[in-house]
Design an enzyme around this catalytic site. Structure first.
Site, PDB file in Angstrom:
ATOM      1  N   CYS A 131     -55.061 -41.627  13.561  1.00 26.09           N
ATOM      2  CA  CYS A 131     -54.972 -40.432  12.724  1.00 26.09           C
ATOM      3  C   CYS A 131     -55.619 -40.814  11.406  1.00 26.09           C
ATOM      4  O   CYS A 131     -56.515 -41.659  11.398  1.00 26.09           O
ATOM      5  CB  CYS A 131     -53.528 -39.947  12.583  1.00 26.09           C
ATOM      6  SG  CYS A 131     -52.342 -41.178  12.001  1.00 26.09           S
ATOM      7  N   LEU A 132     -55.207 -40.254  10.316  1.00 30.10           N
ATOM      8  CA  LEU A 132     -55.840 -40.588   9.046  1.00 30.10           C
ATOM      9  C   LEU A 132     -55.395 -41.958   8.527  1.00 30.10           C
ATOM     10  O   LEU A 132     -56.206 -42.805   8.218  1.00 30.10           O
ATOM     11  CB  LEU A 132     -55.552 -39.507   8.005  1.00 30.10           C
ATOM     12  CG  LEU A 132     -56.314 -39.658   6.695  1.00 30.10           C
ATOM     13  CD1 LEU A 132     -57.814 -39.512   6.923  1.00 30.10           C
ATOM     14  CD2 LEU A 132     -55.835 -38.638   5.682  1.00 30.10           C
TER      15      LEU A 132
END
Length: 128
Positions: free
Chosen positions: A69-70
C-alpha cells in the site's frame, strides 16, 4: 517477484498510481484494489479475492507476491493477515503475530475489527 497486489491502487492522495501496464515489460502479474486507509473502509469485501490472488501466485505458479500500500502498515498488512487466516488456517491472533514478526504493522481500528469478525466467521465455519 512475480506478482504485485497494490491495496492502495489509484491516483488520489494516499494512493499508489501503478497498474498492470507499469509491470507489463517485466512480466509481473498485477492486481490493484482501490482501498482507503480509513476505519470506515470495508476492506473485508476484498479478503477472498486477495487471498485467491496470493494463493494462485504462491501455490499454483510458484511465484512470489509483493503486497503493498502506501506505507506498508495498514491496508497491505490487513490483506496479508486475512490471507493467512483464510488460506493457512491461522487465528487472527496468530496471523497478526506472524506478520508482526516480519515487519512493523499498524492496521487501523476498523480493519482490525473486520479481521476479528472474519476470525469469528471462520471459527463458526461460515467462511471458506
Amino acid at each position: 517477484m512475480t506478482h504485485v497486489l497494490n491495496t492502495a491502487h489509484g491516483d488520489r492522495f494516499n494512493m499508489v498510481a501503478t497498474d498492470a501496464e507499469f509491470y507489463r515489460d517485466v512480466g509481473i502479474t498485477f492486481k490493484g484494489l482501490h482501498l482507503d486507509d480509513t476505519w470506515l473502509e470495508d476492506i473485508s469485501r476484498t479478503f477472498a479475492e486477495s487471498a485467491a490472488f496470493i494463493e494462485e501466485a504462491l501455490e499454483k505458479r510458484g511465484g512470489k507476491v509483493l503486497v503493498h500500500c502506501l506505507a506498508g502498515v495498514s491496508r497491505s498488512a490487513t490483506t496479508a493477515i486475512a490471507y493467512l487466516m483464510l488460506k493457512k488456517g491461522l487465528s487472527v491472533e496468530n496471523a497478526v503475530r506472524t506478520v508482526r514478526s516480519n515487519r512493523r504493522i499498524f492496521p487501523n481500528e476498523g480493519f482490525l475489527r473486520q479481521l476479528v469478525q472474519l476470525d469469528m466467521q471462520l471459527r463458526a465455519g461460515l467462511q471458506k
